[in-house]
Scaffold this motif. Structure first.
Motif, PDB file in Angstrom:
ATOM      1  N   VAL A 184       0.881  -1.099  -0.018  1.00 16.09           N
ATOM      2  CA  VAL A 184      -0.082   0.042  -0.023  1.00 16.09           C
ATOM      3  C   VAL A 184       0.983   1.289  -0.028  1.00 16.09           C
ATOM      4  N   GLN A 185       0.441   2.110  -0.715  1.00 11.01           N
ATOM      5  CA  GLN A 185       1.234   3.423  -0.730  1.00 11.01           C
ATOM      6  C   GLN A 185       0.063   4.694  -0.400  1.00 11.01           C
ATOM      7  N   LEU A 186       0.444   5.140   0.902  1.00 12.78           N
ATOM      8  CA  LEU A 186      -0.349   6.356   1.673  1.00 12.78           C
ATOM      9  C   LEU A 186      -0.292   7.473   0.595  1.00 12.78           C
ATOM     10  N   SER A 187      -1.363   8.218   1.123  1.00 11.54           N
ATOM     11  CA  SER A 187      -1.384   9.625   0.370  1.00 11.54           C
ATOM     12  C   SER A 187      -0.205  10.469   0.551  1.00 11.54           C
ATOM     13  N   ASP A 188       0.655  10.399   1.301  1.00 18.92           N
ATOM     14  CA  ASP A 188       1.681  11.215   1.738  1.00 18.92           C
ATOM     15  C   ASP A 188       2.982  10.736   0.959  1.00 18.92           C
ATOM     16  N   GLY A 189       2.803   9.552   0.215  1.00 13.50           N
ATOM     17  CA  GLY A 189       3.909   8.995  -0.649  1.00 13.50           C
ATOM     18  C   GLY A 189       4.390   7.706   0.049  1.00 13.50           C
ATOM     19  N   SER A 229      11.043  16.484   5.390  1.00 16.54           N
ATOM     20  CA  SER A 229      11.093  17.527   4.364  1.00 16.54           C
ATOM     21  C   SER A 229      10.132  17.793   3.283  1.00 16.54           C
ATOM     22  N   LYS A 230       9.432  16.735   2.907  1.00 10.78           N
ATOM     23  CA  LYS A 230       8.498  16.896   1.818  1.00 10.78           C
ATOM     24  C   LYS A 230       7.269  17.352   2.503  1.00 10.78           C
ATOM     25  N   SER A 235       6.446  14.900  11.184  1.00 12.59           N
ATOM     26  CA  SER A 235       6.997  13.921  11.531  1.00 12.59           C
ATOM     27  C   SER A 235       6.127  12.338  11.077  1.00 12.59           C
ATOM     28  N   PHE A 236       6.474  11.238  11.323  1.00 14.38           N
ATOM     29  CA  PHE A 236       5.591  10.116  10.903  1.00 14.38           C
ATOM     30  C   PHE A 236       6.058   9.399  12.305  1.00 14.38           C
ATOM     31  N   THR A 237       4.550   8.544  12.774  1.00 13.17           N
ATOM     32  CA  THR A 237       4.680   7.768  13.817  1.00 13.17           C
ATOM     33  C   THR A 237       3.802   6.440  13.364  1.00 13.17           C
ATOM     34  N   VAL A 238       4.650   5.364  13.977  1.00 18.40           N
ATOM     35  CA  VAL A 238       3.932   4.049  13.885  1.00 18.40           C
ATOM     36  C   VAL A 238       3.481   3.525  15.216  1.00 18.40           C
ATOM     37  N   LEU A 239       2.427   3.189  15.264  1.00 17.32           N
ATOM     38  CA  LEU A 239       1.987   2.740  16.580  1.00 17.32           C
ATOM     39  C   LEU A 239       1.717   1.157  16.589  1.00 17.32           C
ATOM     40  N   THR A 240       1.951   0.422  17.558  1.00 16.79           N
ATOM     41  CA  THR A 240       1.761  -0.993  17.865  1.00 16.79           C
ATOM     42  C   THR A 240       1.272  -0.993  19.341  1.00 16.79           C
ATOM     43  N   GLN A 243       4.476  -0.068  21.535  1.00 14.58           N
ATOM     44  CA  GLN A 243       5.378   0.932  21.673  1.00 14.58           C
ATOM     45  C   GLN A 243       4.949   1.849  20.605  1.00 14.58           C
ATOM     46  N   GLU A 244       5.708   2.985  20.457  1.00 12.79           N
ATOM     47  CA  GLU A 244       5.601   3.981  19.333  1.00 12.79           C
ATOM     48  C   GLU A 244       6.664   4.205  18.572  1.00 12.79           C
ATOM     49  N   VAL A 245       7.117   4.031  17.331  1.00 12.67           N
ATOM     50  CA  VAL A 245       8.231   4.599  16.643  1.00 12.67           C
ATOM     51  C   VAL A 245       8.142   5.804  15.803  1.00 12.67           C
ATOM     52  N   LEU A 246       8.661   6.868  16.423  1.00 11.53           N
ATOM     53  CA  LEU A 246       8.759   8.204  15.801  1.00 11.53           C
ATOM     54  C   LEU A 246       9.805   8.310  14.770  1.00 11.53           C
ATOM     55  N   VAL A 247       9.569   8.810  13.434  1.00  9.91           N
ATOM     56  CA  VAL A 247      10.198   8.817  12.124  1.00  9.91           C
ATOM     57  C   VAL A 247      10.218  10.096  11.615  1.00  9.91           C
TER      58      VAL A 247
END
Length: 387
Positions: A184-189, A229-230, A235-240, A243-247
């Protein structure tokens, strides 16, 4: 030629790095038939190289060497062959379609056969914000709600600059059943590869000025995050679950299966921050965090990331893995139940690379044929019994 010198050349040949001079020495060495057995032994035992589901053919190996020699003579330079990106893994060699490295419990056998392929049927389920469920199968293409897709992938359109920020985001869910995988490709790329038996929650679009959040409800996913930067620094975060992963923009893998005791986050490039609620750590490339579901404690290890993300490239990579763990992975991929009738067999360890399109019966036959302990299996009604 000294044994040590020829061993080095064999290794370089297998890794497709041997130059013209080295290939010539190897070709000359193999012309002595007394060296054929030594070559086979070294390739298959000392170097633990791909033992195939079929009769290994030395003559084909020799022809491959001579073909390379001819090519290099014509080009007058070392042939450059594209390597697999699995840097620490052994490449598939000698006209092999399937490779498996054997661990400590093997009695080696030679064979090379045409391996039938079991075709997986991708039947991902898209759940819309209103609760409607859509089967993304091969019967028809999907095109609606800012997305287009089929039985293999789903692509969301970028947010139009004229679209306004909404107070409440609309979320979709993708459920990938056992025996399937999906992209899957999300709307932000951002690109997300989803492994078997996984489920993810994500917004149809993201609001500017807000953290982009997705949630891996369970399973395994490989992320190629569109950099901050785009997106004006968002920022981008993945939750499980734990945990939380900040990207900020990176490539990483998260494995959080329901039945596993740990959540694994593996960083390929960039930087991520893993927060378990108990503590938080920054991961560097080639590191993996392991968060305990019980204690929330974070452990960090240096790992071979190519091994961890091999599944994205259609490979299974096992590194001294117990048969129990191998079969857990295969059971998800082939949508079967595995029943061990011996606790001892669960602990047998193997190291290897296996193509994910390999027919399940061939894999089982192979484990059966290489074991010193005479592993037997039966396969009925999607149940594998190993004893």
């Amino acid at each position: 030629m000294k044994d040590l010198e020829i061993e080095k050349i064999i290794i370089k040949y297998i890794q497709q790095e041997a130059n013209y001079s080295e290939l010539k020495k190897l070709d000359l060495w193999l012309k002595d038939k007394t060296n054929n057995e030594l070559f086979n032994h070294f390739v298959k035992t000392e170097y633990l190289i791909a033992i195939n589901l079929g009769n290994y053919n030395l003559q084909k190996g020799k022809k491959a060497i001579r073909k390379k020699l001819d090519l290099q003579r014509r080009k007058r330079k070392v042939a450059i062959i594209k390597k697999m990106s699995l840097a620490a893994s052994i490449v598939i060699v000698l006209s092999c379609s399937i490779s498996l490295l054997i661990g400590d419990n093997s009695s080696l056998k030679n064979s090379l056969i045409e391996t039938p392929i079991e075709i997986k049927v991708n039947k991902a389920i898209l759940t819309l914000n209103n609760g409607e469920k859509i089967n993304l199968d091969s019967n028809k293409k999907y095109s609606a709600n800012n997305a287009a897709g089929n039985d293999k992938e789903l692509l969301y359109l970028p947010k139009n600059e004229t679209e306004k920020t909404v107070e409440k985001l609309a979320y979709n869910y993708l459920t990938i059943p056992r025996g399937s995988d999906f992209f899957v490709q999300l709307s932000d790329g951002t690109k997300i590869f989803l492994n078997s038996d996984s489920k993810i929650k994500y917004p149809v679009t993201f609001n500017e000025g807000k953290t982009r959040k997705v949630e891996l409800l369970y399973g395994e996913a490989y992320f190629e995050v569109s950099p901050s930067s785009k997106h004006n620094g968002d920022s981008f975060t993945v939750l499980t679950k734990n945990q939380e992963v900040l990207v900020l923009g990176t490539h990483f893998n998260v494995k959080a299966y329901k039945e596993d005791r740990l959540v694994y986050t593996t960083l390929i490039e960039g930087t991520v921050k893993v927060n378990s609620g108990l503590n938080a750590i920054l991961l560097a490339p080639n590191q993996q965090s392991r968060v305990s579901n019980d204690t929330k404690f974070i452990e960090v290890l240096n790992v071979d990331v190519s091994h961890e993300v091999a599944w994205v490239k259609g490979l299974f990579s096992f590194n001294n893995a117990p048969l129990k763990e191998i079969m857990k992975t295969l059971s998800r991929h082939y949508n079967v139940e595995v029943i061990f009738e011996s606790e001892k067999i669960k602990k047998y360890k193997f190291t290897g690379i296996l193509e994910s399109k390999t027919a399940l019966k061939e894999i089982l036959k192979f484990f059966e044929s290489i074991s010193d302990e005479n592993i037997k299996y039966s396969l009925n009604d999607n149940k594998i019994r190993i004893k």
